[in-house]
Design a protein around this motif. Structure first.
Motif, PDB file in Angstrom:
ATOM      1  N   ASN A   2       0.843  -1.190   0.000  1.00 54.57           N
ATOM      2  CA  ASN A   2       0.000   0.000   0.000  1.00 54.57           C
ATOM      3  C   ASN A   2       0.883   1.247   0.000  1.00 54.57           C
ATOM      4  N   THR A   3       0.446   2.283  -0.742  1.00 57.24           N
ATOM      5  CA  THR A   3       1.184   3.548  -0.748  1.00 57.24           C
ATOM      6  C   THR A   3       0.213   4.713  -0.732  1.00 57.24           C
ATOM      7  N   PRO A   4       0.452   5.713   0.119  1.00 51.34           N
ATOM      8  CA  PRO A   4      -0.337   6.944   0.047  1.00 51.34           C
ATOM      9  C   PRO A   4       0.120   7.771  -1.166  1.00 51.34           C
ATOM     10  N   LEU A   5      -0.817   8.388  -1.839  1.00 48.35           N
ATOM     11  CA  LEU A   5      -0.476   9.197  -3.006  1.00 48.35           C
ATOM     12  C   LEU A   5       0.422  10.363  -2.616  1.00 48.35           C
ATOM     13  N   SER A   6       0.229  10.915  -1.425  1.00 49.87           N
ATOM     14  CA  SER A   6       1.052  12.048  -0.993  1.00 49.87           C
ATOM     15  C   SER A   6       2.521  11.663  -0.910  1.00 49.87           C
ATOM     16  N   TRP A   7       2.813  10.425  -0.517  1.00 48.68           N
ATOM     17  CA  TRP A   7       4.207   9.970  -0.430  1.00 48.68           C
ATOM     18  C   TRP A   7       4.787   9.801  -1.835  1.00 48.68           C
ATOM     19  N   ILE A   8       3.988   9.318  -2.762  1.00 52.08           N
ATOM     20  CA  ILE A   8       4.439   9.205  -4.156  1.00 52.08           C
ATOM     21  C   ILE A   8       4.740  10.596  -4.714  1.00 52.08           C
ATOM     22  N   THR A  23      -4.990   4.912 -11.140  1.00 52.62           N
ATOM     23  CA  THR A  23      -5.230   3.464 -11.164  1.00 52.62           C
ATOM     24  C   THR A  23      -5.158   2.914 -12.572  1.00 52.62           C
ATOM     25  N   ASP A  24      -5.851   3.554 -13.497  1.00 49.61           N
ATOM     26  CA  ASP A  24      -5.908   3.054 -14.880  1.00 49.61           C
ATOM     27  C   ASP A  24      -4.535   3.121 -15.546  1.00 49.61           C
ATOM     28  N   ALA A  25      -3.848   4.260 -15.400  1.00 48.24           N
ATOM     29  CA  ALA A  25      -2.560   4.436 -16.078  1.00 48.24           C
ATOM     30  C   ALA A  25      -1.498   3.491 -15.521  1.00 48.24           C
ATOM     31  N   MET A  26      -1.427   3.368 -14.205  1.00 51.15           N
ATOM     32  CA  MET A  26      -0.411   2.498 -13.596  1.00 51.15           C
ATOM     33  C   MET A  26      -0.662   1.029 -13.957  1.00 51.15           C
ATOM     34  N   THR A  27      -1.911   0.626 -13.966  1.00 53.60           N
ATOM     35  CA  THR A  27      -2.230  -0.760 -14.321  1.00 53.60           C
ATOM     36  C   THR A  27      -1.851  -1.050 -15.770  1.00 53.60           C
ATOM     37  N   LEU A  28      -2.135  -0.110 -16.670  1.00 52.03           N
ATOM     38  CA  LEU A  28      -1.794  -0.321 -18.084  1.00 52.03           C
ATOM     39  C   LEU A  28      -0.287  -0.345 -18.308  1.00 52.03           C
ATOM     40  N   SER A  29       0.461   0.341 -17.449  1.00 46.92           N
ATOM     41  CA  SER A  29       1.926   0.351 -17.629  1.00 46.92           C
ATOM     42  C   SER A  29       2.611  -0.791 -16.890  1.00 46.92           C
ATOM     43  N   GLY A  30       1.833  -1.685 -16.289  1.00 43.07           N
ATOM     44  CA  GLY A  30       2.416  -2.891 -15.711  1.00 43.07           C
ATOM     45  C   GLY A  30       2.477  -2.937 -14.205  1.00 43.07           C
ATOM     46  N   THR A  31       2.085  -1.858 -13.509  1.00 42.03           N
ATOM     47  CA  THR A  31       2.046  -1.869 -12.051  1.00 42.03           C
ATOM     48  C   THR A  31       0.583  -1.940 -11.645  1.00 42.03           C
ATOM     49  N   LYS A  32       0.097  -3.145 -11.417  1.00 44.73           N
ATOM     50  CA  LYS A  32      -1.341  -3.347 -11.240  1.00 44.73           C
ATOM     51  C   LYS A  32      -1.828  -2.769  -9.920  1.00 44.73           C
ATOM     52  N   VAL A  33      -2.809  -1.871 -10.009  1.00 44.01           N
ATOM     53  CA  VAL A  33      -3.448  -1.294  -8.827  1.00 44.01           C
ATOM     54  C   VAL A  33      -4.727  -2.076  -8.563  1.00 44.01           C
ATOM     55  N   GLU A  34      -4.787  -2.731  -7.407  1.00 42.37           N
ATOM     56  CA  GLU A  34      -5.948  -3.543  -7.060  1.00 42.37           C
ATOM     57  C   GLU A  34      -7.140  -2.681  -6.656  1.00 42.37           C
ATOM     58  N   GLY A  35      -6.878  -1.543  -6.068  1.00 44.59           N
ATOM     59  CA  GLY A  35      -7.955  -0.660  -5.625  1.00 44.59           C
ATOM     60  C   GLY A  35      -7.372   0.502  -4.849  1.00 44.59           C
ATOM     61  N   TYR A  36      -8.244   1.393  -4.410  1.00 47.99           N
ATOM     62  CA  TYR A  36      -7.772   2.546  -3.641  1.00 47.99           C
ATOM     63  C   TYR A  36      -8.844   2.984  -2.653  1.00 47.99           C
ATOM     64  N   SER A 188       8.646  -1.023  -2.836  1.00 42.10           N
ATOM     65  CA  SER A 188       9.155   0.159  -2.143  1.00 42.10           C
ATOM     66  C   SER A 188       8.444   1.384  -2.702  1.00 42.10           C
ATOM     67  N   ILE A 189       8.390   2.444  -1.891  1.00 44.82           N
ATOM     68  CA  ILE A 189       7.777   3.700  -2.342  1.00 44.82           C
ATOM     69  C   ILE A 189       8.564   4.277  -3.518  1.00 44.82           C
ATOM     70  N   LEU A 190       9.891   4.229  -3.424  1.00 44.94           N
ATOM     71  CA  LEU A 190      10.712   4.785  -4.507  1.00 44.94           C
ATOM     72  C   LEU A 190      10.506   4.017  -5.810  1.00 44.94           C
ATOM     73  N   ALA A 257       1.273   4.975   8.788  1.00 42.89           N
ATOM     74  CA  ALA A 257      -0.088   4.478   8.991  1.00 42.89           C
ATOM     75  C   ALA A 257      -0.793   4.261   7.664  1.00 42.89           C
ATOM     76  N   GLY A 258      -0.517   5.131   6.690  1.00 35.37           N
ATOM     77  CA  GLY A 258      -1.111   4.958   5.372  1.00 35.37           C
ATOM     78  C   GLY A 258      -0.661   3.671   4.696  1.00 35.37           C
ATOM     79  N   CYS A 259       0.511   3.173   5.074  1.00 31.33           N
ATOM     80  CA  CYS A 259       1.022   1.900   4.538  1.00 31.33           C
ATOM     81  C   CYS A 259       0.623   0.720   5.412  1.00 31.33           C
ATOM     82  N   GLY A 260      -0.145   0.989   6.471  1.00 39.92           N
ATOM     83  CA  GLY A 260      -0.589  -0.097   7.341  1.00 39.92           C
ATOM     84  C   GLY A 260       0.370  -0.432   8.461  1.00 39.92           C
ATOM     85  N   ILE A 261       1.300   0.487   8.778  1.00 37.85           N
ATOM     86  CA  ILE A 261       2.285   0.250   9.844  1.00 37.85           C
ATOM     87  C   ILE A 261       1.979   1.167  11.022  1.00 37.85           C
TER      88      ILE A 261
END
Length: 807
Positions: A2-8, A23-36, A188-190, A257-261
């Motif tokens: 999980n990643t918060p958009l603000s951290w990206i 979500t749509d763009a990242m999934t099409l480029s190969g980094t599948k977004v399951e949901g948000y 990783s976030i990076l 916390a946004g990453c579930g930690i």
């Protein structure tokens, strides 16, 4: 992941998009977004207010009346039951017509939240509501300073009248990804940010760790010895002194916390932060508890015991990697630290570890120990050794920035297997031919540069950075081109090459006919498990010394009921029939092409023999002879037109002793059929006569033929003779038919059994059998003497069998 958009956005500052666009763009480029999940979902008209005064409610002991300033000279009255507020506090206020996302105790609310309206509480007007952190759809994990089920209090410097959701940092979106194991860099976030920058064509601005450090030398504090460089290619260590343990800043807590930690304290949070940011797990030790101020990385000894941080004693073996000091083990490498290495609040000097361990070894060690942690889950994927130094420096930078301690100058770095960057030959023409595209070389190279792949013009090779361990060949480069060019932009083209006609293999054709015949005869397909319980053999009355009990045992079964591979397909079929019977289905007919597994020797030294068997099962529809007819129909459809021979003495213990037969074709045993033994039927709770047939498909496939020969229409008439005879009861009609077929010669066209009779007119121990026999010649009309001569041969052979013609 999980990643918060603000951290990206912290590393892709020019990124501007909606959550769905991302979500749509990242999934099409190969980094599948399951949901948000939008953190500000259902939060409307919420501002920062300041309590000016509080007075008791005249008609309610537990309520108070607050005058709240909400900025711009506006004052509103709010009635509340909160008991953790005082005059001067700044709190989140929902105005009339606004919305909140959760209940005061975090209980779920309607999908669109709950709308707040002004009204009266015990006769006193209330024009809004003050909120707890739970009512804002968040939790104390993200805001540890928030009171439990009380109103959230903002810091004193928060601007009154400003957007409370903005002040809390809740205008954010948390994305959930499905990352494949080969893309370790995207854990990783990076890594995610790098992909986002390339996808949206924006600059990628990663952090540049700068560590000041003091004038001391870390070598005066700690030394490191790695005894197995294959299992630990790199080990980095730095020392932090004058430790100050306190809560980490809010921005760090919210990102974690946004990453579930769950945030804990500044030092623990920094290690978790770097693990999420760089994908590099880190570990810390109290240097005062590290004997000899020395770290030794070695294999464990067989039988060695070690107590991990969870208080459990673990028995180790020589294939497990240990982190030790000069006297004792202090950690399981890449998995968990030791009970003797706990960090306490009175720590003053700390050793930071960032290492790279062999992924396969960590995975196997973790599995054998039954101990899986966040760190082992990352290490087992195989990390980039070059990432360890960057992550270590980032952690030390954060320690300095947060004032958590003083960094000792220098770093101990044991890098045992440093290697040069991987190079992959790149041919743009081949890449276009492979993808079916027409992309320029320059465009392809630009895609590579976006994800930090360099191109060497001289050697015409792509230089792969160490963090992209998934890139190994030219096809991988083509994939990188395809995903950034856009899969949706690649035209649809037909495959190129020589024209070929695809077809089923002969084996699959035979199996396809099996399905067609079974379904034509009214059977429905079943699919059952290939693994089952050892108790099955007792239910089927299989003898203790039967070869069928010699099975392949599964090393990691789901349970005892799924611990062996089946050697015969009956259990699955009878279980399916039992389920149908007990659900009151009056008649059921099922078939399955079931795999069975027969070990060639035990213990296993090679793969077992895997045989496909067609099993038919039914109850409530048909009998033994119905099942026999289906078997013969199948044999006829695969070109096996000779009659099957049946042996009623098959000795199948799971079948009725008087209603079973093993059948053969051309001298080869091909299967068996019969009624299920009453005891077996009772074991499976089937209260009706149940019939099965099992056909060994490899035997059938070996003999089958789909060659069809033309036979012209008969020009000459046939001659038919009927034979009625008495034979002993133990004589099978198969024996009689074998004689008719053998003695009938070339003129015999066909024969048919049309009557079997036992009664008062037949002497005891005998039965009457009647056949209709047809003769025909292809080149002439048969005369009576031709047929009589053949019939004499047939009758003589039958008389040798003990048959007598009936008058």
């Amino acid at each position: 992941m999980n990643t918060p958009l603000s951290w990206i956005k912290a590393y892709v500052p020019e990124l501007e998009c909606t959550a769905q666009e991302y979500t749509d763009a990242m999934t099409l480029s190969g980094t599948k977004v399951e949901g948000y999940e939008r953190l500000d979902k259902n939060l409307e008209k919420i501002v920062v207010g300041q309590i000016v005064s509080i007075e008791k409610h005249p008609d309610a002991e537990k309520l108070v009346i607050c005058q709240v300033w909400i900025g711009s000279g506006s004052m509103i009255q709010i009635v509340t039951g909160a008991n953790n507020i005082k005059a001067g506090d700044k709190v989140p206020v929902v105005l009339d017509g606004g919305r909140v996302a959760g209940g005061h105790d975090g209980s779920p609310l309607p999908e669109d939240g709950i709308k707040i309206k002004k009204g009266k509480l015990r006769g006193i007007e209330s024009n809004g509501m003050m909120c707890s952190i739970e009512e804002l759809g968040s939790s104390r994990d993200m805001y540890p300073l928030a009171p439990e089920n009380g109103i959230y209090i903002f810091p004193e410097d928060t601007e009154v009248g400003s957007d409370a959701v903005e002040a809390l940092g809740l205008h954010d979106v948390v994305f959930e990804y499905e990352i494949t194991n080969n893309r370790v860099d995207c854990y990783s976030i990076l890594g995610i940010a790098r992909e986002a920058a390339a996808t949206f064509k924006k600059p990628f601005v990663p952090p540049v760790p700068v560590v000041k450090g003091n004038d001391e030398n870390v070598a005066d504090y700690i030394s490191v010895e790695v005894k197995d460089g294959n299992l630990c290619p790199r080990y980095c260590a730095r020392v932090v002194k004058n430790i100050k343990i306190e809560p980490s800043p809010e921005w760090m807590q919210r990102r974690l916390a946004g990453c579930g930690i769950r945030p804990i304290n500044n030092l623990v949070d920094i290690t978790n932060y770097v693990m999420m940011e760089y994908g590099q797990p880190m570990h810390a030790y109290d240097l005062d508890h590290v004997a000899g101020h020395k770290i030794i990385v070695r294999r464990a000894e067989d039988g060695e015991e070690f107590q991990t941080l969870d208080g459990q004693f673990r028995k180790l073996d020589k294939d497990m990697l240990m982190i030790c000091d000069a006297d004792k083990p202090i950690g399981l490498a890449g998995i968990m630290g030791g009970e003797n290495s706990k960090i306490t609040d009175d720590v003053t000097t700390m050793l930071f570890e960032a290492a790279c361990f062999d992924g396969t070894n960590i995975r196997l060690s973790s599995k054998r120990l039954g101990l899986r942690t966040d760190a082992s889950g990352i290490f087992e994927k195989g990390l980039d050794p070059n990432n360890a130094e960057e992550a270590m420096n980032r952690a030390c930078q954060l320690i300095e920035e947060l004032g958590a301690g003083e960094i000792v100058g220098g770093m101990v770095d044991v890098y045992t297997t440093a290697s040069s960057p991987k190079r992959i030959a790149f041919r743009p023409d081949w890449c276009n031919a492979f993808l079916g595209t027409d992309i320029s070389k320059e465009a392809m190279i630009s895609y590579f540069k976006k994800i930090d792949l360099d191109y060497d013009e001289v050697s015409e090779e792509v230089i792969v950075p160490s963090f992209r361990q998934d890139l190994e060949c030219e096809a991988d480069l083509a994939e990188e081109v395809a995903r950034f060019y856009g899969y949706d932009n690649i035209p649809v083209t037909l495959p190129r090459g020589e024209a070929t006609n695809g077809k089923l293999s002969f084996k699959l054709r035979v199996e396809s006919v099996a399905r067609e015949v079974a379904e034509f005869c009214g059977f429905s397909q079943a699919m059952t498990y290939s693994f089952e319980s050892p108790k099955v053999f007792d239910k089927l009355l299989i003898p203790e010394d039967s070869p069928l009990r010699q099975t392949v045992t599964i090393l990691n079964p789901l349970g005892e009921d799924f611990s062996i591979m089946r050697t015969l397909p009956l259990n699955g079929m009878l279980t399916s029939l039992s389920i149908n019977y007990n659900r009151r289905n009056k008649s059921v007919a099922l078939y399955e092409l079931a795999n069975t597994y027969l070990p060639k020797a035990l213990p296993l030294t090679e793969l077992p023999e895997e045989r496909v068997q067609l099993i038919l099962g039914s109850y409530g529809c048909g009998d033994f002879f119905t099942m026999k007819g289906v078997v013969e129909e199948f044999f006829d459809h695969v070109g096996l037109h000779k009659k099957l021979s049946y042996d009623p003495n098959g000795g199948k213990t799971f079948l009725h002793p008087g209603r079973q037969a093993v059948f053969s074709y051309d001298g080869k045993v091909a299967g068996y059929l019969g009624e299920i033994h009453p005891q077996v039927a009772d074991n499976y709770s089937i209260g009706e006569r149940t019939y099965v047939a099992v056909i060994d498909m490899p035997v059938v496939t070996e003999m089958a033929s789909f060659d069809r020969k033309y036979t012209g229409i008969a020009k000459f008439p046939a001659v038919t003779r009927d034979i009625s005879m008495t034979v002993r009861k133990e004589i099978n009609v198969g024996q009689i038919e074998e004689i008719i077929e053998k003695k009938g010669g070339k003129l015999l066209e066909s024969f048919r059994l049309f009557d079997i009779y036992e009664g008062a007119q037949i002497k005891p121990g005998y039965k009457s059998v009647a056949y209709s026999v047809t003769f025909r010649a292809k080149d002439r009309t048969l005369e009576d003497k031709d047929v009589s001569a053949i019939m004499d041969k047939i009758m003589k052979a039958l008389s040798d069998l003990g048959a007598e013609l009936r008058a």
